[in-house]
Scaffold this active site. Structure first.
Site, PDB file in Angstrom:
ATOM      1  N   HIS A 118      -5.381 -23.306  35.350  1.00 23.26           N
ATOM      2  CA  HIS A 118      -6.471 -22.329  35.382  1.00 23.26           C
ATOM      3  C   HIS A 118      -6.946 -22.032  36.802  1.00 23.26           C
ATOM      4  O   HIS A 118      -7.382 -20.918  37.103  1.00 23.26           O
ATOM      5  CB  HIS A 118      -7.634 -22.849  34.534  1.00 23.26           C
ATOM      6  CG  HIS A 118      -8.694 -21.825  34.251  1.00 23.26           C
ATOM      7  ND1 HIS A 118      -8.477 -20.719  33.464  1.00 23.26           N
ATOM      8  CD2 HIS A 118      -9.996 -21.749  34.660  1.00 23.26           C
ATOM      9  CE1 HIS A 118      -9.580 -19.991  33.394  1.00 23.26           C
ATOM     10  NE2 HIS A 118     -10.510 -20.600  34.105  1.00 23.26           N
ATOM     11  N   SER A 154     -11.737 -16.075  36.373  1.00 19.03           N
ATOM     12  CA  SER A 154     -12.311 -16.670  35.170  1.00 19.03           C
ATOM     13  C   SER A 154     -13.575 -15.905  34.771  1.00 19.03           C
ATOM     14  O   SER A 154     -13.522 -14.691  34.573  1.00 19.03           O
ATOM     15  CB  SER A 154     -12.577 -18.159  35.402  1.00 19.03           C
ATOM     16  OG  SER A 154     -12.787 -18.837  34.182  1.00 19.03           O
TER      17      SER A 154
END
Length: 262
Positions: A235, A101
């Site tokens: 995610h 990320s």
């Protein structure tokens, strides 16, 4: 001189966390945390990774043992600090970066800084769950939207973060870190590269249930080879044990092959 060297060592150890030291390893794998994250998760990777790899995890200001330090003001400040702390570890060594990320951006800009200023480059850059800085697909929030409610909406949408972290009473530190990091991430701008920036190989990982990502655009930033994998999950797919195992094995195999072909 000795006192200064000791002070620099202490500073570097604050920034770079290596719980399982393995100085005889062929490679140094440096892992960069996600927004709001610390170094502990990735530092533990060193416990069961093959002996050819020594794992180092980046610890940003304002968290863990650096809790009393102010957050960085921008990505340049983060990169400068990380590069200085890494130099004694990576000079003369084979090293690779893995970022998840926000950590993908931090890893990329650190790699770019090291190449441009010190002529050092990772043998491989592994990025995860974030489109590159120049991609039109990346989430970019207006400054007026960078409030707790809007951030929580976006983070819940991407998935994978336990609900308790969105309760400012139960986890105020995480809320504060997350907002600070997302302000920095939101301010990062980059045009489509007019020329390749890196020459190392790049591999991308992402979750099958994550919000739409433009991971293919990472190939624009390097003249090296490019590969991409989509693993089951959202995610934070990498926290699934089977995915973690796959990533570690893939990284190790990739680095070992690069040693034979270099």
């Amino acid at each position: 001189m000795e006192r200064r060297d000791k002070a620099e060592t202490i500073r570097n150890e604050k920034v770079v966390n290596c719980v399982y030291q393995n100085r005889n390893a062929l490679f140094r794998l440096v892992c960069f945390p996600w927004g709001g994250g610390g170094s502990t998760y990735f530092a533990k990777w060193g416990q069961d990774i093959p002996n050819s790899v020594e794992v180092h995890a980046i610890r940003l200001a304002g968290r863990e043992s650096r809790l009393e330090e102010p957050f960085a003001s921008d990505m340049n400040q983060i990169v400068d600090e990380i590069a200085c702390a890494l130099l004694p570890i990576i000079q003369g060594e084979y090293f690779a970066f893995f970022g998840h990320s926000m950590g993908s951006f931090t890893a990329f800009f650190t790699a770019l800084h090291l190449k441009e200023k010190y002529n050092l480059e990772p043998v491989h850059l592994f990025v995860s769950s974030l489109s590159p800085p120049h991609s039109k697909a990346r989430i970019h929030l207006h400054k007026d939207d960078l409030c707790k409610e809007e951030i929580f909406y976006v983070m819940k949408k991407v998935g994978g973060i336990p609900d308790k972290f969105f309760d400012k009473k139960k986890s105020p530190e995480f809320v504060t870190r997350l907002l600070a990091d997302l302000h920095i991430l939101n301010d990062v701008t980059s045009d489509i590269p007019s020329k390749t920036r890196l020459s190392c190989d790049i591999t991308c990982f992402s979750g099958s249930e994550d919000i739409p990502l433009d991971m293919e655009a990472w190939k624009d930033v390097t003249s090296g080879s490019f590969d991409s994998f989509v693993l089951p999950g959202n995610h934070f797919y990498l926290m699934e044990p089977s995915n973690t195992s796959f990533i570690k094995k893939y990284i190790t195999k990739t680095l070992e092959i690069s040693a034979f072909t270099s």
